[in-house]
Write a protein that holds these residues in place. Structure first.
Motif, PDB file in Angstrom:
ATOM      1  N   ASN A 207       0.832  -1.208   0.000  1.00 62.85           N
ATOM      2  CA  ASN A 207       0.000   0.000   0.000  1.00 62.85           C
ATOM      3  C   ASN A 207       0.866   1.258   0.000  1.00 62.85           C
ATOM      4  N   ARG A 208       1.961   1.241   0.747  1.00 65.78           N
ATOM      5  CA  ARG A 208       2.846   2.410   0.785  1.00 65.78           C
ATOM      6  C   ARG A 208       3.500   2.636  -0.581  1.00 65.78           C
ATOM      7  N   VAL A 209       3.974   1.559  -1.193  1.00 62.34           N
ATOM      8  CA  VAL A 209       4.598   1.685  -2.510  1.00 62.34           C
ATOM      9  C   VAL A 209       3.572   2.137  -3.543  1.00 62.34           C
ATOM     10  N   GLN A 210       2.365   1.611  -3.447  1.00 61.57           N
ATOM     11  CA  GLN A 210       1.332   1.952  -4.419  1.00 61.57           C
ATOM     12  C   GLN A 210       0.944   3.423  -4.327  1.00 61.57           C
ATOM     13  N   LYS A 211       0.937   3.978  -3.120  1.00 61.13           N
ATOM     14  CA  LYS A 211       0.594   5.399  -2.970  1.00 61.13           C
ATOM     15  C   LYS A 211       1.626   6.282  -3.656  1.00 61.13           C
ATOM     16  N   VAL A 212       2.912   5.970  -3.455  1.00 61.36           N
ATOM     17  CA  VAL A 212       3.965   6.756  -4.099  1.00 61.36           C
ATOM     18  C   VAL A 212       3.899   6.582  -5.609  1.00 61.36           C
ATOM     19  N   ARG A 213       3.682   5.359  -6.050  1.00 61.55           N
ATOM     20  CA  ARG A 213       3.596   5.091  -7.490  1.00 61.55           C
ATOM     21  C   ARG A 213       2.426   5.838  -8.119  1.00 61.55           C
ATOM     22  N   ASP A 214       1.271   5.804  -7.464  1.00 65.10           N
ATOM     23  CA  ASP A 214       0.095   6.489  -8.012  1.00 65.10           C
ATOM     24  C   ASP A 214       0.312   7.992  -8.089  1.00 65.10           C
ATOM     25  N   GLU A 215       1.007   8.548  -7.094  1.00 62.93           N
ATOM     26  CA  GLU A 215       1.256   9.989  -7.117  1.00 62.93           C
ATOM     27  C   GLU A 215       2.177  10.364  -8.275  1.00 62.93           C
ATOM     28  N   LEU A 216       3.230   9.572  -8.504  1.00 61.71           N
ATOM     29  CA  LEU A 216       4.126   9.847  -9.627  1.00 61.71           C
ATOM     30  C   LEU A 216       3.400   9.661 -10.958  1.00 61.71           C
ATOM     31  N   GLU A 217       2.580   8.633 -11.049  1.00 61.92           N
ATOM     32  CA  GLU A 217       1.839   8.393 -12.288  1.00 61.92           C
ATOM     33  C   GLU A 217       0.850   9.520 -12.561  1.00 61.92           C
ATOM     34  N   LEU A 283      11.065  12.349 -13.479  1.00 67.86           N
ATOM     35  CA  LEU A 283      10.013  11.604 -12.794  1.00 67.86           C
ATOM     36  C   LEU A 283       9.866  10.196 -13.358  1.00 67.86           C
ATOM     37  N   GLU A 284      10.041  10.043 -14.665  1.00 61.12           N
ATOM     38  CA  GLU A 284       9.927   8.719 -15.270  1.00 61.12           C
ATOM     39  C   GLU A 284      11.008   7.779 -14.754  1.00 61.12           C
ATOM     40  N   ALA A 285      12.210   8.305 -14.518  1.00 67.43           N
ATOM     41  CA  ALA A 285      13.286   7.458 -14.012  1.00 67.43           C
ATOM     42  C   ALA A 285      12.923   6.871 -12.651  1.00 67.43           C
ATOM     43  N   TYR A 286      12.373   7.693 -11.765  1.00 62.85           N
ATOM     44  CA  TYR A 286      12.017   7.190 -10.433  1.00 62.85           C
ATOM     45  C   TYR A 286      10.686   6.456 -10.453  1.00 62.85           C
ATOM     46  N   PHE A 287       9.840   6.774 -11.427  1.00 63.94           N
ATOM     47  CA  PHE A 287       8.622   5.977 -11.580  1.00 63.94           C
ATOM     48  C   PHE A 287       8.971   4.547 -11.978  1.00 63.94           C
ATOM     49  N   MET A 288       9.944   4.384 -12.854  1.00 66.35           N
ATOM     50  CA  MET A 288      10.384   3.042 -13.226  1.00 66.35           C
ATOM     51  C   MET A 288      10.990   2.324 -12.037  1.00 66.35           C
ATOM     52  N   GLN A 289      11.709   3.055 -11.182  1.00 64.19           N
ATOM     53  CA  GLN A 289      12.299   2.424 -10.005  1.00 64.19           C
ATOM     54  C   GLN A 289      11.225   1.972  -9.020  1.00 64.19           C
ATOM     55  N   ILE A 290      10.240   2.831  -8.764  1.00 58.31           N
ATOM     56  CA  ILE A 290       9.170   2.449  -7.844  1.00 58.31           C
ATOM     57  C   ILE A 290       8.287   1.375  -8.474  1.00 58.31           C
ATOM     58  N   GLU A 291       8.194   1.380  -9.808  1.00 54.26           N
ATOM     59  CA  GLU A 291       7.448   0.321 -10.494  1.00 54.26           C
ATOM     60  C   GLU A 291       8.157  -1.019 -10.346  1.00 54.26           C
ATOM     61  N   ALA A 292       9.493  -1.007 -10.400  1.00 56.22           N
ATOM     62  CA  ALA A 292      10.255  -2.246 -10.193  1.00 56.22           C
ATOM     63  C   ALA A 292      10.046  -2.765  -8.769  1.00 56.22           C
ATOM     64  N   THR A 293      10.015  -1.862  -7.792  1.00 53.62           N
ATOM     65  CA  THR A 293       9.741  -2.280  -6.412  1.00 53.62           C
ATOM     66  C   THR A 293       8.344  -2.871  -6.294  1.00 53.62           C
ATOM     67  N   SER A 294       7.382  -2.234  -6.959  1.00 50.65           N
ATOM     68  CA  SER A 294       6.018  -2.761  -6.939  1.00 50.65           C
ATOM     69  C   SER A 294       5.948  -4.134  -7.600  1.00 50.65           C
ATOM     70  N   ASN A 295       6.717  -4.342  -8.658  1.00 51.14           N
ATOM     71  CA  ASN A 295       6.736  -5.657  -9.316  1.00 51.14           C
ATOM     72  C   ASN A 295       7.331  -6.725  -8.406  1.00 51.14           C
ATOM     73  N   LYS A 296       8.346  -6.347  -7.624  1.00 51.65           N
ATOM     74  CA  LYS A 296       8.914  -7.302  -6.661  1.00 51.65           C
ATOM     75  C   LYS A 296       7.856  -7.739  -5.653  1.00 51.65           C
ATOM     76  N   LEU A 297       7.090  -6.782  -5.162  1.00 55.61           N
ATOM     77  CA  LEU A 297       6.040  -7.120  -4.203  1.00 55.61           C
ATOM     78  C   LEU A 297       4.937  -7.940  -4.854  1.00 55.61           C
ATOM     79  N   THR A 298       4.644  -7.646  -6.107  1.00 56.55           N
ATOM     80  CA  THR A 298       3.642  -8.444  -6.824  1.00 56.55           C
ATOM     81  C   THR A 298       4.114  -9.881  -6.999  1.00 56.55           C
ATOM     82  N   THR A 299       5.391 -10.037  -7.340  1.00 57.15           N
ATOM     83  CA  THR A 299       5.954 -11.385  -7.461  1.00 57.15           C
ATOM     84  C   THR A 299       5.910 -12.127  -6.134  1.00 57.15           C
ATOM     85  N   LEU A 300       6.234 -11.403  -5.053  1.00 54.30           N
ATOM     86  CA  LEU A 300       6.177 -12.020  -3.726  1.00 54.30           C
ATOM     87  C   LEU A 300       4.750 -12.405  -3.368  1.00 54.30           C
ATOM     88  N   ARG A 301       3.800 -11.550  -3.699  1.00 51.00           N
ATOM     89  CA  ARG A 301       2.399 -11.889  -3.422  1.00 51.00           C
ATOM     90  C   ARG A 301       1.973 -13.132  -4.208  1.00 51.00           C
TER      91      ARG A 301
END
Length: 392
Positions: A207-217, A283-301
């Protein structure tokens, strides 16, 4: 600026957090200026509002006692940042960070001091390697100076929050994968409770990662919001006599970033007022980074869901085995009930003419009762196997 607080040396931020927190106050701020100097301030909300010219509703977003989602807001003279523990106000000449003695904020302050401090480019070359290093550092410093102050500060904040969330994700992965493998090999209450706690932590972190990702998006999808973050450009247009024009003069503070500078042939270019290419690439550079973190959590889920499915299959298999055992026991109980029926009938105290002087009848009754009971048991088992209720 210096009259509103005390200058804090860089070494003070490396002191133990337990000693620093004793001297911290609830309304403490730290100001980092364009030269990397830090000043600890003790200001209430009215002092902050007057200092950076923002409204109370914007300052309320940074209140740690209130639960506000992650936000990057562009105002007339400031950028308001609320990214997890990073609660900051960025202007064209300083960065204000809330709770500077917090363990998670101290690295951000140190990074701001390092990145915003003017670099020493006066090298005395001793050989070709040192001369090359001096030229490269001078070029990097020139590029950094062309990148607006507010974007350099914003980059540090985005890098800090992305690195923080990525580190928490790696820690969670390190603890989760062995726990899931252990649960797969041995299902126990201890392992189940351990995985339950890890899953709860993963849900909160997601949820924390998703909030940051949504704000950047959301920020990347709106060019007007990104244009509001160009504080230096807005100040230049406001102070320029021809501010009504649509072109960005090369003599004004340029917004060439490292990325755009490498991809262009000329160091300066004419920008429109709503040209947000440089900020968009940042912003796109850090959006890709936070997206990679979100993908890690998705894989873990997904791995947790697969483990849960495997555990459920194992439990279903054990449950089916118990049902089969229960079917065997019930079938045996029914067969023995038939055998008991014969014993009950012939055990009645009723005179029969053939039970006298015919001792061999008892033997045949016992044999017949056993055959009937066995036939009933085998019939039930055969029917169950035919219907697939028990294994073959």
């Amino acid at each position: 600026m210096g009259g509103e607080g005390i200058i804090v040396p860089l070494d003070s931020f490396s002191q133990p957090a337990s000693l620093i927190k004793k001297t911290a106050v609830s309304r403490s701020w730290v100001s980092v200026d364009t030269s990397g100097q830090s000043t600890v301030l003790d200001l209430d909300k009215y002092g902050i509002m007057k200092r950076v010219s923002i409204h109370a509703r914007d300052l309320r977003i940074l209140d740690p006692l209130l639960s506000y989602p992650s936000a990057i807001l562009g105002r007339e003279k400031a950028i308001v940042l609320n990214l997890e523990h990073i609660k900051a106000i960025i202007t064209t000449d300083e960065v204000l960070l809330r709770d500077p003695f917090d363990d998670n904020v101290i690295p951000i302050v140190e990074e701001l001091q390092r990145r915003l401090a003017p670099a020493n480019v006066n090298f005395i070359g001793q050989g070709e390697d040192e001369e090359g290093t001096g030229v490269q550092s001078e070029a990097q410093t020139s590029e950094s100076n062309e990148f607006p102050f507010e974007f350099r500060a914003l980059e540090v904040a985005l890098e800090g929050i992305c690195s923080f969330l990525d580190a928490r994700t790696r820690e969670l992965e390190t603890a989760a994968y062995p726990a899931l493998d252990e649960l797969t090999s041995m299902i126990s209450s201890r392992n189940l409770d351990r995985v339950r706690k890890l899953k709860s932590s993963m849900t909160r972190l997601t949820n924390r990662v998703q909030k940051v990702r949504d704000e950047l998006e959301q920020l990347l999808d709106d060019d007007d919001d990104m244009a509001d973050l160009y504080l230096s450009r807005k100040m230049s247009f406001a102070s320029s006599p021809s501010s009504g024009g649509g072109d960005w003069s090369p003599a004004s503070p340029t917004i060439e970033s490292k990325i755009s500078r490498a991809s262009r042939a000329t160091p300066y270019s004419i920008h429109g007022e709503n040209d947000v290419e440089e900020l968009e690439m940042l912003l796109e550079a850090y959006f890709m980074q936070i997206e990679a973190t979100s993908n890690k959590l998705t894989t873990l889920r997904e791995y947790i869901d697969d483990t849960e499915d495997y555990i459920n299959i194992q439990l279903d298999n054990h449950r089916n085995q118990l049902i089969q055992l229960e079917l065997f026991l019930l079938s045996g109980t029914v067969s023995l009930s038939i055998y008991s029926l014969f014993a009950a009938i012939f055990g009645m105290n009723i005179p029969y003419p053939w039970n006298k002087h015919h001792g061999y009848v008892f033997k045949w009754v016992v044999i017949l009762a056993g055959v009937v009971s066995g036939s009933v048991f085998m019939s039930i088992m055969t029917y169950s196997r035919h219907k697939g209720l028990v294994g073959l």
